[in-house]
Design an enzyme around this catalytic site. Structure first.
Site, mmCIF file in Angstrom:
data_model
loop_
_atom_site.group_PDB
_atom_site.id
_atom_site.type_symbol
_atom_site.label_atom_id
_atom_site.label_comp_id
_atom_site.label_asym_id
_atom_site.label_seq_id
_atom_site.Cartn_x
_atom_site.Cartn_y
_atom_site.Cartn_z
ATOM 1 N N HIS A 307 -5.778 2.128 -4.075
ATOM 2 C CA HIS A 307 -6.559 2.805 -5.152
ATOM 3 C C HIS A 307 -7.980 3.302 -5.602
ATOM 4 O O HIS A 307 -8.390 3.649 -4.876
ATOM 5 C CB HIS A 307 -6.811 1.616 -5.858
ATOM 6 C CG HIS A 307 -7.292 0.694 -7.397
ATOM 7 N ND1 HIS A 307 -8.086 1.168 -8.236
ATOM 8 C CD2 HIS A 307 -6.236 0.810 -8.545
ATOM 9 C CE1 HIS A 307 -8.056 1.291 -9.116
ATOM 10 N NE2 HIS A 307 -7.182 0.738 -9.660
ATOM 11 N N ASP A 364 0.161 -2.925 -9.536
ATOM 12 C CA ASP A 364 1.527 -2.469 -9.635
ATOM 13 C C ASP A 364 2.525 -3.127 -8.285
ATOM 14 O O ASP A 364 3.765 -2.986 -8.498
ATOM 15 C CB ASP A 364 1.535 -1.095 -9.630
ATOM 16 C CG ASP A 364 1.207 -0.275 -10.974
ATOM 17 O OD1 ASP A 364 0.363 0.705 -10.462
ATOM 18 O OD2 ASP A 364 1.463 -0.619 -12.065
HETATM 19 C C1 SDX Z 1 -2.931 2.254 -11.004
HETATM 20 O O1 SDX Z 1 -7.803 3.873 -12.258
HETATM 21 C C2 SDX Z 1 -6.626 2.545 -11.959
HETATM 22 O O2 SDX Z 1 -7.639 1.603 -12.733
HETATM 23 C C3 SDX Z 1 -5.413 2.411 -12.431
HETATM 24 C C4 SDX Z 1 -5.122 1.304 -12.718
HETATM 25 C C5 SDX Z 1 -5.114 0.669 -13.696
HETATM 26 O O3 SDX Z 1 -5.333 -0.802 -13.732
HETATM 27 O O4 SDX Z 1 -4.813 1.737 -14.720
HETATM 28 O O5 SDX Z 1 -5.125 -0.188 -11.597
HETATM 29 C C6 SDX Z 1 -3.142 1.029 -12.460
HETATM 30 O O6 SDX Z 1 -2.504 3.417 -11.526
HETATM 31 C C7 SDX Z 1 -2.475 1.602 -10.236
HETATM 32 C C8 SDX Z 1 -2.178 2.863 -8.692
HETATM 33 C C9 SDX Z 1 -1.256 2.692 -9.162
HETATM 34 N N1 SDX Z 1 -0.732 3.987 -8.335
HETATM 35 C C10 SDX Z 1 0.364 4.004 -6.509
HETATM 36 O O7 SDX Z 1 0.345 2.846 -6.534
HETATM 37 C C11 SDX Z 1 0.809 5.151 -6.589
HETATM 38 C C12 SDX Z 1 0.360 5.277 -4.679
HETATM 39 N N2 SDX Z 1 -0.911 4.938 -4.877
HETATM 40 C C13 SDX Z 1 -1.758 6.438 -4.223
HETATM 41 O O8 SDX Z 1 -1.400 7.818 -5.171
HETATM 42 C C14 SDX Z 1 -3.265 6.574 -4.296
HETATM 43 O O9 SDX Z 1 -3.704 5.374 -3.722
HETATM 44 C C15 SDX Z 1 -3.805 6.641 -5.782
HETATM 45 C C16 SDX Z 1 -2.624 7.431 -6.851
HETATM 46 C C17 SDX Z 1 -3.534 5.181 -6.402
HETATM 47 C C18 SDX Z 1 -5.473 6.626 -5.710
HETATM 48 O O10 SDX Z 1 -5.286 8.051 -5.074
HETATM 49 P P1 SDX Z 1 -6.667 8.973 -4.763
HETATM 50 O O11 SDX Z 1 -8.357 8.003 -5.385
HETATM 51 O O12 SDX Z 1 -7.253 10.105 -5.001
HETATM 52 O O13 SDX Z 1 -6.566 9.001 -3.263
HETATM 53 P P2 SDX Z 1 -5.994 9.579 -2.056
HETATM 54 O O14 SDX Z 1 -4.696 10.604 -2.957
HETATM 55 O O15 SDX Z 1 -7.245 11.027 -2.261
HETATM 56 O O16 SDX Z 1 -6.090 9.179 -1.014
HETATM 57 C C19 SDX Z 1 -7.011 8.945 -0.077
HETATM 58 C C20 SDX Z 1 -6.219 8.534 1.542
HETATM 59 C C21 SDX Z 1 -5.586 10.336 1.447
HETATM 60 O O17 SDX Z 1 -4.869 10.479 3.003
HETATM 61 P P3 SDX Z 1 -5.921 11.751 3.883
HETATM 62 O O18 SDX Z 1 -5.412 12.513 3.089
HETATM 63 O O19 SDX Z 1 -7.285 10.483 3.807
HETATM 64 O O20 SDX Z 1 -5.403 11.309 5.355
HETATM 65 O O21 SDX Z 1 -5.428 7.336 1.297
HETATM 66 C C22 SDX Z 1 -4.240 8.632 1.493
HETATM 67 C C23 SDX Z 1 -3.805 9.703 0.392
HETATM 68 O O22 SDX Z 1 -2.488 10.235 1.848
HETATM 69 N N3 SDX Z 1 -2.936 7.167 0.790
HETATM 70 C C24 SDX Z 1 -1.773 7.001 0.884
HETATM 71 C C25 SDX Z 1 -1.854 6.025 -0.105
HETATM 72 N N4 SDX Z 1 -2.784 6.599 -1.027
HETATM 73 C C26 SDX Z 1 -3.655 6.628 -0.796
HETATM 74 N N5 SDX Z 1 -1.117 6.994 2.011
HETATM 75 C C27 SDX Z 1 0.257 6.647 1.689
HETATM 76 N N6 SDX Z 1 0.300 5.747 0.634
HETATM 77 C C28 SDX Z 1 -0.552 5.191 -0.433
HETATM 78 N N7 SDX Z 1 -0.071 5.074 -1.203
#
Ligand code: SDX
Length: 428
Positions: A307, A364
């Protein structure tokens, strides 16, 4: 004495005000930065940038706290109703008993949808995604209620527009479900409540009402409350920026629905179930998928994990996980993907990659399992998220208008070609 921040630029020192929120969050006010220095700031994804001041929802990502207008989400999920929470988010305070009854009655009086709206369905291919239909149908409401196009509408007209949308959303959602099955629509009943009406319109048949167990209606109540608002997330920011151009509420919410559709945002609840199904069909080896999620060369991500704000447990995920156990037990549903979800959660929470990046289950991760147990198809899950998020979108759109915020128009850092001479076609 108000706090200041100082930036040294071109041998000058700029003084910028520091603002403190009511929960002691701090912000550097850069409103005058470009005028004073010619500089802008750059922050892809707005990870460090506040777009507005808001009094609606407070999140503390480090401590896993979520409050709507100062009320803890745990209390509201346990003791409130969805329409009471909608009123609280939109108008700022818990309503009196009489005012809530009036709000409920006004909304119920708006649950019928113009019959001409059915003609839109004739144009949709039978397998088209419900989110695309929902954004189209919500945007189309402006055609039936042209008075909503007036950006200077009175408070009374704004109230009518707001209750009209809250009233019609569940009916539109149910029409999408019925049309996908080729079944006739079921109409709302005047003397039924918001959620039992919705569930009957979804699962009932013409002349054959579907009365649900209280546990099912309560699970829907909790899910809708938990999804009702979440400060400046992707879809809410979309609603605010579209509304900032004086676009009407239906157009602004339609834009928010499209933003929510993405699998990185609200679309994750459908993606989680599909991921869990894939793991089950692939033999249930959760560690194989944890490894894939960590592999930078593999586009696979653990859906429902991570998140932007929560670097601790998403408080909503805790509540939904418990509701999931309760509802599945009450319904006698044994969903094999629930066990896989729990194994996946345990494996991820003990894995250094996830621990280092503070990746926890989000709202989710478990919601799709409940929706499925309640009988919804997976492509309807994000539509249910939108139904829950509607009051939050409305509240944020209203706050932006009440505060007379300027049209949203971010700056950029240009990195393209500098000036070039035009070359005639015959010389290229
Ligand atoms: C919702 O914003 C809100 O409030 C949203 C929400 C709401 O109520 O409106 O809460 C609802 O959208 C919840 C999120 C649902 N999405 C998912 O579950 C999709 C999977 N999650 C990710 O794609 C990710 O965690 C996000 C999109 C939710 C957040 O992405 P960020 O903040 O841009 O973080 P990032 O992509 O920069 O990740 C940081 C690190 C990275 O690794 P490094 O580059 O540091 O090595 O964490 C890793 C990412 O690769 N990472 C994951 C991951 N999420 C982040 N690695 C594997 N699996 C994951 N799910």
């Amino acid at each position: 004495m108000s706090e200041k921040a100082y930036i040294k630029l071109n041998n000058t020192e700029l003084e910028l005000p520091i603002l403190t929120g009511t929960e002691n969050e701090k912000a550097i006010d850069i409103t005058k930065l470009r005028d004073q220095s010619g500089y802008i700031t750059l922050d892809a994804g707005f990870k460090n940038t506040g777009a507005t001041k808001s009094a609606i929802t407070f999140l503390d990502g480090e401590r896993g706290i979520l409050k709507y207008r100062g009320y803890n989400i745990e209390d509201l999920a346990e003791r409130s109703t969805f329409l009471e929470v909608a009123y609280l988010l939109i108008y700022g305070d818990l309503p009196s008993k009489d005012r809530l009854e009036e709000f409920r009655t006004d909304i119920k009086s708006k649950m019928m949808v113009h019959e001409d709206m059915k003609m839109f369905f004739a144009g949709f291919p039978s397998k088209s995604h419900p989110m695309g239909q929902l954004s189209c149908l919500v945007g189309a409401l402006s055609a039936f209620y042209p008075e909503s196009l007036n950006p200077n509408m009175s408070e009374e007209e704004e109230y009518k527009t707001i209750i009209n949308l809250i009233g019609k959303m569940p009916t539109i959602v149910s029409w999408i479900q019925k049309k996908s099955l080729g079944h006739p629509v079921v109409y709302p009943k005047k003397d039924w409540g918001y959620i039992d009406n919705f569930m009957n319109m979804i699962f009932g048949e013409v002349n054959c009402d579907k009365v649900f167990d209280d546990a099912v209606l309560d699970a829907m109540r909790v899910l809708l409350i938990l999804h009702a608002d979440h400060e400046q997330n992707c879809s809410t920011s979309t609603v605010r920026i579209v509304g900032s151009s004086n676009a009407n509420l239906y157009a602004s919410v339609s834009a928010g629905i499209n933003a929510l559709w993405g699998p990185l945002h609200g679309g994750a609840n459908q993606a989680v179930i599909e991921m869990l199904e894939d793991i089950k069909n692939d033999g249930g080896d959760v560690n194989k998928y944890i490894t894939k999620a960590k592999d930078k060369n593999d586009p696979f991500r653990l859906m429902g994990f991570g998140h932007r704000v929560y670097k601790n447990f998403d408080p909503r995920a805790r509540i939904i996980k418990k509701a999931c156990d309760d509802v599945l037990e009450k319904l006698g549903v044994n969903d094999p993907v629930l066990d896989i979800a729990k194994q996946l959660e345990q494996a991820a929470l003990s894995d250094q990659y996830f621990i280092d990046r503070k990746l926890y289950p989000n709202v989710d991760f478990y919601s799709g399992i409940i929706y499925r147990a309640l009988g919804f198809k997976s492509d309807m899950f994000t539509v249910l998220f939108a139904l829950g998020r509607l009051p939050g979108w409305i509240a944020q759109w209203k706050e932006m208008r009440d505060n007379k915020e300027p049209i949203g128009r971010p700056r950029q850092l240009y990195i393209g070609e500098t000036e070039r001479e035009y070359v005639p076609l015959d010389k290229r």
